[in-house]
Design a protein around this motif. Structure first.
Motif, PDB file in Angstrom:
ATOM      1  N   ARG A  53       0.644  -1.167  -0.015  1.00 48.56           N
ATOM      2  CA  ARG A  53       0.056   0.001   0.048  1.00 48.56           C
ATOM      3  C   ARG A  53       1.034   1.137  -0.153  1.00 48.56           C
ATOM      4  N   TRP A  54       1.929   1.246   0.742  1.00 52.56           N
ATOM      5  CA  TRP A  54       2.900   2.332   0.665  1.00 52.56           C
ATOM      6  C   TRP A  54       3.343   2.638  -0.599  1.00 52.56           C
ATOM      7  N   ILE A  55       3.870   1.577  -1.410  1.00 47.44           N
ATOM      8  CA  ILE A  55       4.395   1.680  -2.869  1.00 47.44           C
ATOM      9  C   ILE A  55       3.391   2.269  -3.737  1.00 47.44           C
ATOM     10  N   ILE A  56       2.183   1.604  -3.861  1.00 51.00           N
ATOM     11  CA  ILE A  56       1.105   2.082  -4.519  1.00 51.00           C
ATOM     12  C   ILE A  56       0.778   3.793  -4.116  1.00 51.00           C
ATOM     13  N   SER A  57       0.789   3.955  -2.831  1.00 50.37           N
ATOM     14  CA  SER A  57       0.357   5.357  -2.594  1.00 50.37           C
ATOM     15  C   SER A  57       1.514   6.439  -3.058  1.00 50.37           C
ATOM     16  N   SER A  58       2.723   5.880  -2.871  1.00 47.67           N
ATOM     17  CA  SER A  58       3.799   6.743  -3.353  1.00 47.67           C
ATOM     18  C   SER A  58       3.739   7.107  -4.850  1.00 47.67           C
ATOM     19  N   LYS A  59       3.583   6.094  -5.531  1.00 50.86           N
ATOM     20  CA  LYS A  59       3.225   6.332  -6.868  1.00 50.86           C
ATOM     21  C   LYS A  59       2.199   7.424  -7.254  1.00 50.86           C
ATOM     22  N   LEU A  60       1.130   7.104  -6.538  1.00 50.56           N
ATOM     23  CA  LEU A  60      -0.072   7.835  -6.961  1.00 50.56           C
ATOM     24  C   LEU A  60       0.134   9.305  -6.336  1.00 50.56           C
ATOM     25  N   LEU A  61       0.879   9.465  -5.452  1.00 48.08           N
ATOM     26  CA  LEU A  61       1.217  10.731  -4.709  1.00 48.08           C
ATOM     27  C   LEU A  61       2.245  11.555  -5.903  1.00 48.08           C
ATOM     28  N   VAL A  62       3.083  10.664  -6.306  1.00 48.36           N
ATOM     29  CA  VAL A  62       4.036  11.475  -7.247  1.00 48.36           C
ATOM     30  C   VAL A  62       3.457  11.840  -8.301  1.00 48.36           C
ATOM     31  N   GLY A  63       2.613  11.006  -9.069  1.00 52.72           N
ATOM     32  CA  GLY A  63       1.862  11.040 -10.443  1.00 52.72           C
ATOM     33  C   GLY A  63       0.929  12.144 -10.028  1.00 52.72           C
ATOM     34  N   GLY A  64       0.075  12.288  -9.077  1.00 53.69           N
ATOM     35  CA  GLY A  64      -0.989  13.107  -8.956  1.00 53.69           C
ATOM     36  C   GLY A  64      -0.387  14.520  -8.677  1.00 53.69           C
ATOM     37  N   GLY A  65       0.760  14.501  -8.175  1.00 51.59           N
ATOM     38  CA  GLY A  65       1.588  15.809  -7.772  1.00 51.59           C
ATOM     39  C   GLY A  65       2.180  16.398  -9.018  1.00 51.59           C
ATOM     40  N   VAL A  66       2.797  15.554  -9.763  1.00 49.34           N
ATOM     41  CA  VAL A  66       3.296  15.762 -11.157  1.00 49.34           C
ATOM     42  C   VAL A  66       2.154  16.595 -12.351  1.00 49.34           C
ATOM     43  N   TYR A  67       0.988  15.869 -11.951  1.00 51.53           N
ATOM     44  CA  TYR A  67      -0.017  16.297 -12.907  1.00 51.53           C
ATOM     45  C   TYR A  67      -0.528  17.717 -12.580  1.00 51.53           C
ATOM     46  N   VAL A  68      -0.941  17.744 -11.114  1.00 51.94           N
ATOM     47  CA  VAL A  68      -1.287  18.989 -10.546  1.00 51.94           C
ATOM     48  C   VAL A  68      -0.271  20.155 -10.892  1.00 51.94           C
ATOM     49  N   ALA A  69       1.118  19.759 -10.612  1.00 49.08           N
ATOM     50  CA  ALA A  69       1.961  20.999 -10.757  1.00 49.08           C
ATOM     51  C   ALA A  69       2.118  21.513 -11.998  1.00 49.08           C
ATOM     52  N   CYS A  70       2.139  20.653 -13.051  1.00 53.08           N
ATOM     53  CA  CYS A  70       2.203  20.916 -14.463  1.00 53.08           C
ATOM     54  C   CYS A  70       0.905  21.625 -15.098  1.00 53.08           C
ATOM     55  N   THR A  71      -0.434  21.179 -14.731  1.00 53.59           N
ATOM     56  CA  THR A  71      -1.757  21.692 -14.985  1.00 53.59           C
ATOM     57  C   THR A  71      -1.690  23.107 -14.313  1.00 53.59           C
ATOM     58  N   GLY A  72      -1.238  23.116 -13.039  1.00 54.75           N
ATOM     59  CA  GLY A  72      -1.436  24.229 -12.228  1.00 54.75           C
ATOM     60  C   GLY A  72      -0.536  25.533 -12.766  1.00 54.75           C
ATOM     61  N   LEU A  73       0.622  25.110 -13.330  1.00 56.58           N
ATOM     62  CA  LEU A  73       1.612  26.135 -13.740  1.00 56.58           C
ATOM     63  C   LEU A  73       0.944  26.650 -14.964  1.00 56.58           C
ATOM     64  N   PHE A  74       0.347  25.784 -15.916  1.00 59.07           N
ATOM     65  CA  PHE A  74      -0.351  26.196 -17.040  1.00 59.07           C
ATOM     66  C   PHE A  74      -1.669  27.211 -16.630  1.00 59.07           C
ATOM     67  N   LEU A  75      -2.336  26.857 -15.496  1.00 60.59           N
ATOM     68  CA  LEU A  75      -3.335  27.721 -15.103  1.00 60.59           C
ATOM     69  C   LEU A  75      -2.997  29.109 -14.664  1.00 60.59           C
ATOM     70  N   LEU A  76      -1.693  28.912 -13.868  1.00 58.13           N
ATOM     71  CA  LEU A  76      -1.194  30.198 -13.642  1.00 58.13           C
ATOM     72  C   LEU A  76      -0.762  31.155 -14.618  1.00 58.13           C
ATOM     73  N   VAL A  77      -0.132  30.630 -15.619  1.00 62.97           N
ATOM     74  CA  VAL A  77       0.172  31.377 -16.886  1.00 62.97           C
ATOM     75  C   VAL A  77      -1.134  31.931 -17.573  1.00 62.97           C
ATOM     76  N   CYS A  78      -2.051  31.083 -17.737  1.00 63.90           N
ATOM     77  CA  CYS A  78      -3.498  31.615 -18.280  1.00 63.90           C
ATOM     78  C   CYS A  78      -4.026  32.928 -17.345  1.00 63.90           C
ATOM     79  N   VAL A  79      -3.956  32.746 -15.914  1.00 61.87           N
ATOM     80  CA  VAL A  79      -4.215  33.913 -15.232  1.00 61.87           C
ATOM     81  C   VAL A  79      -3.408  35.197 -15.584  1.00 61.87           C
TER      82      VAL A  79
END
Length: 222
Positions: A98-124
């Protein structure tokens, strides 16, 4: 061990981030040329029809970029270890499956949010710099971009589950992604999205996380 796991996942997802970043930058550059090349009279007529920060013609492309980014990210995180044969090693580490899977989800979700969040910030920032007294920047102009980013998270989780499941690709393995496609189609067409679409999206994302953790616990990695 936590830092090593995070570093491993980040290194594996770096090419996907680079591709997504390039495509997002290409959209912003294309919109900048579209904006700068228009004459003053044409520009005013176009702005009267614009309800978003970027030109409306880029919205369909942004859907494809966000969903493609989410799908590629989920597949890379799950299939890389399958191809390299490292799942058996990872799941037997002391922290547990569970720790391994959770770590993968944390990194993947964080990467996705960071990239899309940066794009949203530029749009603002673009919206603030282009506003005039006649056509001021409105936060509602960002609504469609936020919806795209949020629904993309659902696509990422469904893809992660698809790659994690042990079923065959030509069998039932694609069911999570296929079901997600139907759900996305429904969510896109929901009227008053922030009232009737946002809450169901959160519920389905939570359900997918629970299913992913369950499959990660019971899957045979041998």
């Amino acid at each position: 061990m936590f830092k090593s796991m995070m570093r491993k996942e980040l290194m594996e997802t770096l090419p996907v981030v680079a591709i997504a970043g390039f495509l997002y930058a290409l959209i912003l550059i294309s919109d900048a040329f579209e904006y700068s090349w228009a004459s003053d009279g044409v520009l005013i007529n176009q702005m009267q029809r614009w309800t978003t920060v970027l030109h409306d013609q880029f919205i369909d492309v942004l859907w494809m970029i966000a969903f493609g980014f989410a799908i590629l990210l989920g597949l890379v995180q799950t299939l890389t270890d399958s191809v390299q044969g490292t799942w058996g090693y990872l799941v037997h580490l002391p922290p547990g499956r569970r720790w391994i899977i959770s770590s993968k989800l944390l990194v993947g979700g964080g990467v996705y949010v960071a990239c899309t969040g940066l794009f949203l910030l530029v749009c603002v920032m673009i919206g603030w710099t282009r506003q005039t007294a006649v056509y001021p920047f409105r936060w509602s102009m960002m609504s469609v971009y936020v919806q795209i980013s949020l629904i993309g998270m659902l696509v990422y989780l469904a893809t992660f589950l698809t790659g994690l499941r042990p079923a065959r690709w030509y069998g039932s393995r694609l069911l999570p992604l296929a079901g997600c496609g139907l759900l996305v189609w429904v969510l896109i067409g929901v009227p008053q999205w922030w009232v009737y679409g946002f809450a169901p999206l959160l519920v389905f994302c939570g359900l997918l996380v629970g299913v992913i953790l369950y499959v990660g616990d019971v899957r045979d990695y041998t």
